[in-house]
Write a protein that holds these residues in place. Structure first.
Motif, short mmCIF file in Angstrom:
data_model
loop_
_atom_site.label_atom_id
_atom_site.label_comp_id
_atom_site.label_asym_id
_atom_site.label_seq_id
_atom_site.Cartn_x
_atom_site.Cartn_y
_atom_site.Cartn_z
N ILE A 68 7.28 20.42 12.44
CA ILE A 68 6.73 21.52 13.23
C ILE A 68 5.29 21.26 13.65
CG2 ILE A 68 6.03 23.96 13.13
CD1 ILE A 68 8.45 24.40 11.25
N ASN A 69 4.50 20.62 12.78
CA ASN A 69 3.06 20.59 12.98
C ASN A 69 2.48 19.27 13.47
OD1 ASN A 69 1.84 23.29 11.98
ND2 ASN A 69 3.37 22.78 10.41
N TYR A 70 3.25 18.18 13.45
CA TYR A 70 2.68 16.89 13.84
C TYR A 70 3.55 16.22 14.90
CZ TYR A 70 0.28 17.79 9.46
OH TYR A 70 -0.43 18.39 8.46
N SER A 71 2.91 15.72 15.93
CA SER A 71 3.63 15.06 17.03
C SER A 71 4.09 13.67 16.65
CB SER A 71 2.74 15.00 18.27
OG SER A 71 1.53 14.31 18.00
N ASP A 72 3.44 13.04 15.67
CA ASP A 72 3.78 11.70 15.24
C ASP A 72 4.76 11.76 14.08
OD1 ASP A 72 3.91 9.09 14.38
OD2 ASP A 72 1.74 8.81 14.18
N GLU A 73 5.96 11.24 14.27
CA GLU A 73 6.96 11.31 13.20
C GLU A 73 6.58 10.41 12.02
OE1 GLU A 73 10.02 7.95 15.05
OE2 GLU A 73 10.54 10.08 15.10
N ASN A 74 5.63 9.52 12.20
CA ASN A 74 5.17 8.65 11.12
C ASN A 74 3.82 9.09 10.56
OD1 ASN A 74 7.41 6.82 11.41
ND2 ASN A 74 6.41 6.04 13.26
N TYR A 75 3.47 10.34 10.79
CA TYR A 75 2.17 10.86 10.36
C TYR A 75 1.89 10.57 8.89
CZ TYR A 75 -1.38 14.26 8.93
OH TYR A 75 -2.49 14.85 8.38
N LEU A 76 2.87 10.80 8.03
CA LEU A 76 2.64 10.70 6.60
C LEU A 76 2.43 9.27 6.13
CD1 LEU A 76 2.34 12.81 4.42
CD2 LEU A 76 4.76 12.53 3.83
N ASP A 77 2.74 8.29 6.98
CA ASP A 77 2.57 6.89 6.58
C ASP A 77 1.10 6.53 6.32
OD1 ASP A 77 5.26 6.60 6.84
OD2 ASP A 77 5.19 5.51 8.73
N LYS A 78 0.18 7.30 6.86
CA LYS A 78 -1.25 7.01 6.65
C LYS A 78 -1.76 7.51 5.30
CE LYS A 78 -2.72 7.07 11.51
NZ LYS A 78 -1.47 7.39 12.18
N PHE A 79 -0.92 8.26 4.59
CA PHE A 79 -1.36 8.93 3.36
C PHE A 79 -0.54 8.51 2.16
CE2 PHE A 79 -2.32 11.58 7.02
CZ PHE A 79 -3.65 11.88 6.82
N LYS A 80 -1.06 8.85 0.98
CA LYS A 80 -0.36 8.62 -0.27
C LYS A 80 -0.47 9.87 -1.14
CE LYS A 80 -4.44 6.42 -2.36
NZ LYS A 80 -4.99 5.20 -2.98
N PRO A 81 0.42 10.03 -2.11
CA PRO A 81 0.33 11.19 -3.00
C PRO A 81 -0.94 11.12 -3.83
CG PRO A 81 2.51 10.17 -3.11
CD PRO A 81 1.62 9.23 -2.35
N PRO A 82 -1.43 12.29 -4.29
CA PRO A 82 -2.68 12.32 -5.06
C PRO A 82 -2.49 11.92 -6.51
CG PRO A 82 -1.77 14.52 -4.91
CD PRO A 82 -0.87 13.62 -4.09
N HIS A 83 -3.62 11.66 -7.17
CA HIS A 83 -3.67 11.45 -8.63
C HIS A 83 -2.79 10.29 -9.10
CE1 HIS A 83 -5.71 15.21 -8.31
NE2 HIS A 83 -4.63 15.95 -8.20
N GLY A 84 -2.60 9.28 -8.23
CA GLY A 84 -1.83 8.11 -8.63
C GLY A 84 -0.33 8.32 -8.67
N LYS A 85 0.16 9.44 -8.17
CA LYS A 85 1.60 9.71 -8.17
C LYS A 85 2.30 8.77 -7.19
CE LYS A 85 1.18 14.62 -9.38
NZ LYS A 85 1.51 16.02 -9.00
N THR A 86 3.58 8.55 -7.42
CA THR A 86 4.36 7.68 -6.54
C THR A 86 5.09 8.46 -5.44
OG1 THR A 86 6.24 7.78 -8.07
CG2 THR A 86 4.67 5.96 -8.34
N GLU A 87 5.14 9.79 -5.57
CA GLU A 87 5.77 10.61 -4.55
C GLU A 87 5.14 12.00 -4.55
OE1 GLU A 87 9.73 12.36 -5.49
OE2 GLU A 87 9.72 10.88 -7.14
N PHE A 88 5.36 12.73 -3.46
CA PHE A 88 4.86 14.10 -3.37
C PHE A 88 5.81 15.00 -4.15
CE2 PHE A 88 3.27 12.00 0.49
CZ PHE A 88 1.91 12.29 0.38
#
Length: 283
Positions: A68-88
């Motif tokens: 809904i909020n991002y035009s780029d379907e790969n938006y999340l590829d620039k980020f990682k989960p916090p606190h050393g987690k392997t997934e959100f």
């Protein structure tokens, strides 16, 4: 409005142009109704509301939210989960996501956050604000007295929408000279309901103020301001008085809702009021 660099997918969001009567009505609800509740009640309601986003079930809304909020379907590829987690593991994890690699440029002055630049003017040209019958000056935002910030400094206020990246970074190389926690309200932050004074919440909401002394002996004043549903404003590791900070070193993160104000010895060179700014691009 578009981003000013290719590093980001889409820091922009819809700015609502409310009729004056509706803006005044929402301001009344925020300031005169919600804002007059005792602070502990505001925090209890905010904590109850935000608790859902820490639950594992809330991670199911991440994918629909991205669509809904991002035009780029790969938006999340620039980020990682916090606190050393392997997934959100929850929506809150997505909200406080970390960049895999921060943007790079040679500018000595950069924006500390991303969002809508909803206020920008010389300190001497900004109007006073009345809060609960008290007259408050720009210096009030930063926990200082009138006259302590030079009048030729520039005041900026960046509103971070829910979709924006919610970590605040140092705008310069320097040394932390002061850290101050200011208790306060948690009135609604959205600037379009405060037509005459988009920075009104900054004068009355809970905040952390961080002063950074730059290499030229000038102080940069940063104020990290919370709003409704803010669970925590958390200072980052090694953010202590006397410590040196590098440009773009993380200062703090928000657990839901935020605004970042700054009083600086130079004016923004590439952005004007009601444009979008991004972390790390030249200030």
């Amino acid at each position: 409005m578009n981003a000013t660099s290719d590093y980001y997918s889409d820091p922009s969001f819809t700015i609502f142009k409310l009729p004056t009567w509706r803006a005044h009505f929402y301001k009344f609800l925020s300031v005169d109704i919600w804002g007059n509740l005792p602070g502990n009640i505001q925090r209890k309601i905010s904590a109850w509301y935000s608790s859902f986003y820490n639950k594992p079930a809330s991670k199911k809304i991440i994918k629909p939210y991205l669509r809904i909020n991002y035009s780029d379907e790969n938006y999340l590829d620039k980020f990682k989960p916090p606190h050393g987690k392997t997934e959100f593991e929850s929506f809150q994890d997505f909200f406080i996501r970390e960049f895999k690699v921060l943007p790079k440029n040679e500018s000595p002055y950069v924006w500390p956050c991303e969002g809508l630049l909803c206020d920008a003017d010389k300190v001497c040209d900004l109007n006073l604000v009345q809060v609960k019958s008290d007259t408050r000056y720009i210096a009030t935002v930063f926990g200082l007295k009138e006259g302590q910030i030079p009048k030729d400094y520039t005041f900026t206020n960046v509103f971070l929408h829910n979709k924006n990246y919610h970590r605040i970074h140092a705008p310069i190389h320097g040394t932390i000279s002061r850290i101050q926690h200011v208790p306060g309200d948690l009135v609604v932050l959205r600037p379009w309901i405060y037509k005459e004074s988009p920075s009104l919440p900054a004068f009355r909401n809970e905040r952390y103020n961080i002063d950074i002394l730059d290499e030229h002996g000038r102080t940069w004043y940063v104020s990290i301001i919370g709003g409704p549903a803010v669970g925590t404003i958390k200072l980052s590791k090694d953010i202590c008085v006397g410590n040196a900070v590098d440009r773009l070193q993380e200062l703090s993160l928000f657990y839901l809702g935020s605004t970042c104000c700054m009083a600086s010895p130079i004016a923004p060179r590439y952005h004007t009021k009601n444009t979008f700014v991004e972390v790390g691009v030249p200030y």
